[in-house]
Write a protein that holds these residues in place. Sequence first.
Motif, PDB file in Angstrom:
ATOM      1  N   MET A 152       0.819  -1.206   0.000  1.00 26.33           N
ATOM      2  CA  MET A 152       0.000   0.000   0.000  1.00 26.33           C
ATOM      3  C   MET A 152       0.857   1.261   0.000  1.00 26.33           C
ATOM      4  SD  MET A 152      -2.851   1.304   2.754  1.00 26.33           S
ATOM      5  CE  MET A 152      -1.679   2.332   3.673  1.00 26.33           C
ATOM      6  N   TRP A 153       2.063   1.164   0.577  1.00 26.46           N
ATOM      7  CA  TRP A 153       2.933   2.331   0.682  1.00 26.46           C
ATOM      8  C   TRP A 153       3.672   2.627  -0.615  1.00 26.46           C
ATOM      9  CZ3 TRP A 153       1.616   4.941   4.779  1.00 26.46           C
ATOM     10  CH2 TRP A 153       1.101   4.261   5.880  1.00 26.46           C
ATOM     11  N   SER A 154       3.556   1.765  -1.604  1.00 28.82           N
ATOM     12  CA  SER A 154       4.159   2.013  -2.911  1.00 28.82           C
ATOM     13  C   SER A 154       3.144   2.760  -3.774  1.00 28.82           C
ATOM     14  CB  SER A 154       4.564   0.698  -3.588  1.00 28.82           C
ATOM     15  OG  SER A 154       5.031   0.948  -4.898  1.00 28.82           O
ATOM     16  N   PHE A 155       3.161   4.081  -3.685  1.00 30.15           N
ATOM     17  CA  PHE A 155       2.196   4.873  -4.439  1.00 30.15           C
ATOM     18  C   PHE A 155       2.438   4.767  -5.943  1.00 30.15           C
ATOM     19  CE2 PHE A 155       0.719   8.085  -0.982  1.00 30.15           C
ATOM     20  CZ  PHE A 155       0.331   7.022  -0.190  1.00 30.15           C
ATOM     21  N   ASP A 156       3.678   4.502  -6.333  1.00 26.33           N
ATOM     22  CA  ASP A 156       3.963   4.307  -7.749  1.00 26.33           C
ATOM     23  C   ASP A 156       3.228   3.082  -8.283  1.00 26.33           C
ATOM     24  OD1 ASP A 156       5.575   4.823 -10.259  1.00 26.33           O
ATOM     25  OD2 ASP A 156       6.264   2.797  -9.768  1.00 26.33           O
ATOM     26  N   LEU A 157       3.260   1.984  -7.527  1.00 27.07           N
ATOM     27  CA  LEU A 157       2.532   0.784  -7.934  1.00 27.07           C
ATOM     28  C   LEU A 157       1.036   1.050  -7.953  1.00 27.07           C
ATOM     29  CD1 LEU A 157       2.440  -2.228  -8.628  1.00 27.07           C
ATOM     30  CD2 LEU A 157       2.562  -2.730  -6.167  1.00 27.07           C
ATOM     31  N   ALA A 158       0.543   1.765  -6.955  1.00 23.01           N
ATOM     32  CA  ALA A 158      -0.886   2.084  -6.898  1.00 23.01           C
ATOM     33  C   ALA A 158      -1.318   2.908  -8.110  1.00 23.01           C
ATOM     34  CB  ALA A 158      -1.196   2.842  -5.611  1.00 23.01           C
ATOM     35  N   ARG A 159      -0.482   3.847  -8.522  1.00 26.21           N
ATOM     36  CA  ARG A 159      -0.842   4.681  -9.666  1.00 26.21           C
ATOM     37  C   ARG A 159      -0.773   3.893 -10.977  1.00 26.21           C
ATOM     38  NH1 ARG A 159       2.447   8.974 -10.377  1.00 26.21           N
ATOM     39  NH2 ARG A 159       0.826  10.113 -11.518  1.00 26.21           N
ATOM     40  N   ARG A 160       0.028   2.846 -11.010  1.00 26.45           N
ATOM     41  CA  ARG A 160       0.002   1.950 -12.167  1.00 26.45           C
ATOM     42  C   ARG A 160      -1.338   1.214 -12.239  1.00 26.45           C
ATOM     43  NH1 ARG A 160       4.598  -2.027 -11.742  1.00 26.45           N
ATOM     44  NH2 ARG A 160       3.807  -2.712 -13.769  1.00 26.45           N
ATOM     45  N   PHE A 161      -1.888   0.870 -11.083  1.00 28.74           N
ATOM     46  CA  PHE A 161      -3.229   0.271 -11.074  1.00 28.74           C
ATOM     47  C   PHE A 161      -4.267   1.274 -11.573  1.00 28.74           C
ATOM     48  CE2 PHE A 161      -1.626  -3.169  -8.337  1.00 28.74           C
ATOM     49  CZ  PHE A 161      -2.325  -4.235  -8.874  1.00 28.74           C
ATOM     50  N   ARG A 162      -4.123   2.517 -11.156  1.00 26.74           N
ATOM     51  CA  ARG A 162      -5.039   3.549 -11.646  1.00 26.74           C
ATOM     52  C   ARG A 162      -4.955   3.663 -13.161  1.00 26.74           C
ATOM     53  NH1 ARG A 162      -3.870   9.974 -11.683  1.00 26.74           N
ATOM     54  NH2 ARG A 162      -5.263  10.362 -13.404  1.00 26.74           N
ATOM     55  N   ALA A 163      -3.703   3.656 -13.695  1.00 26.64           N
ATOM     56  CA  ALA A 163      -3.524   3.750 -15.141  1.00 26.64           C
ATOM     57  C   ALA A 163      -4.143   2.557 -15.867  1.00 26.64           C
ATOM     58  CB  ALA A 163      -2.031   3.856 -15.482  1.00 26.64           C
ATOM     59  N   ALA A 164      -4.237   1.429 -15.171  1.00 27.99           N
ATOM     60  CA  ALA A 164      -4.871   0.235 -15.744  1.00 27.99           C
ATOM     61  C   ALA A 164      -6.389   0.280 -15.611  1.00 27.99           C
ATOM     62  CB  ALA A 164      -4.324  -1.016 -15.067  1.00 27.99           C
ATOM     63  N   GLY A 165      -6.909   1.340 -14.962  1.00 34.06           N
ATOM     64  CA  GLY A 165      -8.355   1.508 -14.878  1.00 34.06           C
ATOM     65  C   GLY A 165      -8.997   1.066 -13.586  1.00 34.06           C
ATOM     66  N   ALA A 166      -8.197   0.729 -12.577  1.00 42.42           N
ATOM     67  CA  ALA A 166      -8.783   0.270 -11.308  1.00 42.42           C
ATOM     68  C   ALA A 166      -9.470   1.426 -10.584  1.00 42.42           C
ATOM     69  CB  ALA A 166      -7.696  -0.331 -10.414  1.00 42.42           C
ATOM     70  N   GLY A 167     -10.771   1.291 -10.362  1.00 39.80           N
ATOM     71  CA  GLY A 167     -11.524   2.298  -9.626  1.00 39.80           C
ATOM     72  C   GLY A 167     -11.667   1.970  -8.157  1.00 39.80           C
ATOM     73  N   LEU A 168     -11.208   0.772  -7.767  1.00 40.72           N
ATOM     74  CA  LEU A 168     -11.247   0.325  -6.376  1.00 40.72           C
ATOM     75  C   LEU A 168      -9.962  -0.425  -6.079  1.00 40.72           C
ATOM     76  CD1 LEU A 168     -12.667  -0.295  -3.640  1.00 40.72           C
ATOM     77  CD2 LEU A 168     -13.787  -2.233  -4.783  1.00 40.72           C
ATOM     78  N   LEU A 169      -9.226   0.039  -5.071  1.00 41.79           N
ATOM     79  CA  LEU A 169      -8.010  -0.629  -4.632  1.00 41.79           C
ATOM     80  C   LEU A 169      -8.284  -1.331  -3.315  1.00 41.79           C
ATOM     81  CD1 LEU A 169      -5.351   2.138  -5.406  1.00 41.79           C
ATOM     82  CD2 LEU A 169      -5.873   0.090  -6.750  1.00 41.79           C
TER      83      LEU A 169
END
Length: 281
Positions: A152-169
């Motif tokens: 969860m602390w890897s915001f870079d990884l989280a933003r890659r999920f956003r770029a993939a279209g994830a609306g819920l993490l």
Amino acid sequence: MSGLVLTVAELPDEPELLDARWELVVDAVRRHRSDLVLLPELPFASWLCAAPRFDRAAWDAAAASDERWRARLAELGDAAVVSTRPVPDGARRLNQAYVWRAAGGPVPLRAKAHLPHEDGWWERSWFTAVEPVVRTTRVGPLDVGVLICSEMWSFDLARRFRAAGAGLLLVPRASGASWGDRWLAGGRALALVTGAWCASANRSGGEVGFGGGCWVIDPDGGVVARTGAGEPVITVTVDADLADLTGERYPRTVLPEAAEPETAPEGPGAAVAANGAVPAF
């Protein structure tokens, strides 16, 4: 509103307490007709990583307990379930996130990439760290991504999920009580940075002293619901229309665009890791 009914459950580390808590989860899912259930990290056995050295007998017992409990996921009806499980992979041992559905059983999503190694959380003794993979799954109106505990602390990884279209993490975790407020603060920051809904389920009690403290946070960082004393299971309707995946609201308007991830859809096949390797799921 395009909604998804999400149930988040705090489960005890003590196996003797799990049955009673499970009944609360089943009741909540049936009453609210939940679409999705989020459970903690490795929820169906005592925490392996409290021990600093790998033990085959303990691993086998945990894997058997996990398999027995996963057979009971059918009690949740048509709800999809997200959690993690211990999985052998040749010489490697993975902490693997999966989505379970009544039609088809568990489908692997990705394995944990960032492993702590300290008192109470000797995860590198028990699991193999792998390259981080972005892999989403569709549940109702939303694409869903999973960050396993410390990831969860890897915001870079989280933003890659956003770029993939994830609306819920979703963040299944096993974190201690002393960091409860910091995990909540991190979840709020995660939502603000990505523009996605964020939800986390944690273990409670046990030798390590897990802190519980599950939550659901909206894309603007607002805490919609939290577990607490006397309320270990929460259910929220997630409004898919609030997810800001185009970055139109501050602070996303001033952040550089996340790198377009290499992804794989849910189902058979392999996702591509950041270094081009094909990881096992």
